[in-house]
Every structure is written in structure tokens, then in C-alpha cells.
Design a protein around this motif. Structure first.
Motif, short mmCIF file in Angstrom:
data_model
loop_
_atom_site.label_atom_id
_atom_site.label_comp_id
_atom_site.label_asym_id
_atom_site.label_seq_id
_atom_site.Cartn_x
_atom_site.Cartn_y
_atom_site.Cartn_z
N ARG A 1 56.12 40.81 48.99
CA ARG A 1 54.94 41.67 49.01
C ARG A 1 55.34 42.99 49.66
O ARG A 1 55.49 43.05 50.87
N SER B 1 53.86 49.58 36.36
CA SER B 1 54.86 48.72 35.74
C SER B 1 54.36 47.28 35.69
O SER B 1 53.48 46.88 36.46
N SER B 2 54.92 46.50 34.80
CA SER B 2 54.55 45.09 34.73
C SER B 2 54.93 44.35 36.00
O SER B 2 54.24 43.41 36.41
N ASP B 3 56.01 44.78 36.66
CA ASP B 3 56.40 44.17 37.94
C ASP B 3 55.31 44.37 38.98
O ASP B 3 54.96 43.45 39.71
N LYS C 1 52.14 44.93 38.43
CA LYS C 1 50.98 44.14 38.04
C LYS C 1 51.16 42.67 38.44
O LYS C 1 50.22 42.03 38.88
N GLN C 2 52.37 42.18 38.30
CA GLN C 2 52.65 40.79 38.66
C GLN C 2 52.53 40.59 40.17
O GLN C 2 51.91 39.64 40.63
N ILE C 3 53.08 41.51 40.94
CA ILE C 3 53.04 41.42 42.40
C ILE C 3 51.60 41.50 42.90
O ILE C 3 51.21 40.80 43.82
N ALA D 1 48.78 40.83 41.22
CA ALA D 1 47.85 40.13 40.32
C ALA D 1 46.60 39.65 41.05
O ALA D 1 45.48 39.80 40.55
N GLU E 1 42.76 41.02 40.28
CA GLU E 1 41.66 40.14 39.91
C GLU E 1 40.50 40.26 40.90
O GLU E 1 39.34 40.23 40.51
N ASP F 1 45.09 51.26 33.94
CA ASP F 1 46.08 51.21 35.02
C ASP F 1 45.85 52.34 36.01
O ASP F 1 46.01 52.16 37.22
#
Length: 87
Positions: free
Chosen positions: A21, A39-41, A43-45, A47, A51, A71
Motif C-alpha cells: 500500500r 494505471s491498472s496497477d 486501480k488494483q491497489i 480497489a 468501491e 478515472d
């Protein structure tokens, strides 16, 4: 190999690895406005936080579609909550 920052409080490196994190993010305002802001990275971190923001958005604006949140909107929300307790 990742190199820790000079100030441990702001470093995104733990030992010899990237932090799970990150403590800090770097935002390029030109990239933010380019339409290729997140970046998708990232967004993953983030997430869980994304939400959570969408749930709060639905509560504040019933009937609006969270799929229309861009975004750029998400990054602006990140910047607007920096330093705020619980955000």
C-alpha cells in the motif's frame, strides 16, 4: 531494485520491495487531463477505496450510474481527500 525515499514516512519501499500500500502517489496534471490518468496497477491497489467511493457516490446521488465515473473523477477524489482523517 526499488530504492527507499529519503523520508521513511513518505517512502513506498519496504526493505527491498515496493510497499503493498503506497504511502505517496505522484500525479501529473497533464496526464490527469489526457484521459489516460489511472494505471491498472493503481486501480488494483486502490480497489477497496474505489468501491467505497462508489458506494458513497450512490448514497449521495441516488439514480446516478457509478459506471459513468471516470478515472479523472476518481483521481480528483483521491487528491481531495489527502490529509483528511478517515479518507
Amino acid at each position: 531494485m526499488p530504492v527507499p525515499g529519503k523520508l521513511p514516512l513518505f517512502s513506498n519501499v519496504e526493505g527491498e520491495r515496493w510497499s503493498a500500500r503506497p504511502n505517496t502517489i505522484l500525479i501529473d496534471s497533464r496526464q490527469l487531463e489526457s484521459g489516460e490518468a489511472m494505471s491498472s496497477d493503481f486501480k488494483q491497489i486502490a480497489a477497496a477505496e474505489i468501491e467505497e467511493f462508489k458506494a458513497e457516490y450512490r448514497a449521495r446521488f441516488p439514480g446516478r450510474d457509478t459506471d459513468e465515473i471516470t478515472d479523472e473523477d476518481l483521481l480528483r477524489e483521491v487528491m481531495n481527500t489527502v490529509g483528511k482523517p478517515g479518507a
